[in-house]
Design a protein around this motif. Structure first.
Motif, PDB file in Angstrom:
ATOM      1  N   MET A   1       0.859  -1.183   0.000  1.00  0.00           N
ATOM      2  CA  MET A   1       0.000   0.000   0.000  1.00  0.00           C
ATOM      3  C   MET A   1       0.899   1.238   0.000  1.00  0.00           C
ATOM      4  N   LYS A   2       0.544   2.198  -0.793  1.00  0.00           N
ATOM      5  CA  LYS A   2       1.282   3.446  -0.816  1.00  0.00           C
ATOM      6  C   LYS A   2       0.663   4.406   0.196  1.00  0.00           C
ATOM      7  N   ALA A   3       1.469   5.315   0.688  1.00  0.00           N
ATOM      8  CA  ALA A   3       0.980   6.319   1.637  1.00  0.00           C
ATOM      9  C   ALA A   3      -0.163   7.119   1.020  1.00  0.00           C
ATOM     10  N   GLU A   4      -0.055   7.408  -0.284  1.00  0.00           N
ATOM     11  CA  GLU A   4      -1.115   8.169  -0.948  1.00  0.00           C
ATOM     12  C   GLU A   4      -2.461   7.442  -0.873  1.00  0.00           C
TER      13      GLU A   4
ATOM     14  N   HIS B   1      -7.851   7.390   1.403  1.00  0.00           N
ATOM     15  CA  HIS B   1      -8.900   6.683   2.135  1.00  0.00           C
ATOM     16  C   HIS B   1      -9.336   7.475   3.372  1.00  0.00           C
ATOM     17  N   HIS B   2      -8.379   7.962   4.143  1.00  0.00           N
ATOM     18  CA  HIS B   2      -8.704   8.674   5.375  1.00  0.00           C
ATOM     19  C   HIS B   2      -9.285  10.064   5.126  1.00  0.00           C
ATOM     20  N   GLU B   3      -8.752  10.782   4.177  1.00  0.00           N
ATOM     21  CA  GLU B   3      -9.163  12.173   3.948  1.00  0.00           C
ATOM     22  C   GLU B   3     -10.402  12.291   3.073  1.00  0.00           C
TER      23      GLU B   3
ATOM     24  N   THR C   1      -8.862  24.008   3.628  1.00  0.00           N
ATOM     25  CA  THR C   1      -8.325  22.761   3.094  1.00  0.00           C
ATOM     26  C   THR C   1      -9.026  22.449   1.784  1.00  0.00           C
ATOM     27  N   ILE C   2      -8.346  21.684   0.916  1.00  0.00           N
ATOM     28  CA  ILE C   2      -8.939  21.277  -0.358  1.00  0.00           C
ATOM     29  C   ILE C   2      -8.337  19.946  -0.794  1.00  0.00           C
ATOM     30  N   GLY C   3      -8.979  19.303  -1.754  1.00  0.00           N
ATOM     31  CA  GLY C   3      -8.456  18.060  -2.302  1.00  0.00           C
ATOM     32  C   GLY C   3      -8.486  16.934  -1.294  1.00  0.00           C
ATOM     33  N   TYR C   4      -7.344  16.300  -1.093  1.00  0.00           N
ATOM     34  CA  TYR C   4      -7.213  15.216  -0.128  1.00  0.00           C
ATOM     35  C   TYR C   4      -6.598  15.750   1.162  1.00  0.00           C
ATOM     36  N   GLY C   5      -7.218  16.762   1.741  1.00  0.00           N
ATOM     37  CA  GLY C   5      -6.747  17.287   3.011  1.00  0.00           C
ATOM     38  C   GLY C   5      -5.583  18.256   2.901  1.00  0.00           C
ATOM     39  N   ARG C   6      -5.403  18.874   1.750  1.00  0.00           N
ATOM     40  CA  ARG C   6      -4.294  19.832   1.566  1.00  0.00           C
ATOM     41  C   ARG C   6      -4.607  21.122   2.314  1.00  0.00           C
ATOM     42  N   ASN C   7      -3.791  21.445   3.320  1.00  0.00           N
ATOM     43  CA  ASN C   7      -3.940  22.663   4.117  1.00  0.00           C
ATOM     44  C   ASN C   7      -3.402  23.826   3.291  1.00  0.00           C
TER      45      ASN C   7
END
Length: 149
Positions: free
Chosen positions: A8-11, A16-18, A33-39
Motif C-alpha cells: 500500500m502506498k501512503a497516498e 482513504h482517510h481524507e 483545506t482542499i483536495g485530499y486534506g491539503r492545508n
C-alpha cells in the motif's frame, strides 16, 4: 495476487482517510483545506501547481468558447486569446452577457467589439487588463510587453 499482497502506498491510505473534496472546506483544526486534506491556509500551493491549475482553467475556458461561439474558428489567435482571458476573468455566465460584443465578433467587426468592451462595467472594474485586451481586440496584435506561448 490479491489486493492485500500488494504494498500500500501512503497516498492510498491518505486518500482513504481524507476523502476528496473539490471545494475548499475547513478541516477539524479550522484550516482552509482542499483536495485530499491539503492545508492551503498554511501551505499554499507551489508555482508548478498554480501553473497546472491555470492550464486546466484555460483549457476549460477555451472549450466553453468553442462550444458556444459558432464563429470561434474564424477568429485569429490573438482575438481568441482575448476571449479566453475575458472568460477566465468573468466566468462564462457573465462573459455571455456581452451580447453586443459577441454579435460584433460574429460579423468580424473588431472595432465595434472593442467599443462594446470599452463601454462595459467590466472595463471600469479592471481598467489595465481591459485596456490591453481592448487594444488587442481592435488591432489583432499581441502586446509587446507580454510573453507569448
Amino acid at each position: 495476487m490479491s489486493a492485500f499482497s500488494q504494498p500500500m502506498k501512503a497516498e492510498d491510505l491518505i486518500r482513504h482517510h481524507e476523502g476528496f473534496r473539490s471545494r475548499p472546506y475547513r478541516c477539524t483544526a479550522g484550516k482552509l483545506t482542499i483536495g485530499y486534506g491539503r492545508n492551503i491556509e498554511d501551505n499554499g500551493i507551489t508555482r508548478d501547481e498554480a501553473e497546472q491549475l491555470l492550464a486546466n482553467d484555460v483549457y476549460d475556458c477555451r472549450q466553453v468558447l468553442i462550444r458556444n461561439l459558432l464563429f470561434w474558428d474564424q477568429l485569429d489567435r490573438v482575438r481568441q486569446t482575448v476571449l479566453v482571458d475575458m472568460c477566465f476573468n468573468l466566468g462564462w455566465p457573465k462573459f455571455s452577457q456581452f451580447r453586443k460584443m459577441i454579435n460584433a465578433l460574429a460579423l468580424r467587426d473588431f472595432s465595434l467589439a472593442a467599443k462594446e468592451m470599452l463601454e462595459s462595467r467590466w472595463a471600469k472594474q479592471v481598467p489595465n487588463r481591459a485596456g490591453r485586451l481592448i487594444k488587442m481586440m481592435a488591432t489583432g496584435e499581441w502586446p509587446e510587453d507580454i510573453g507569448r506561448d
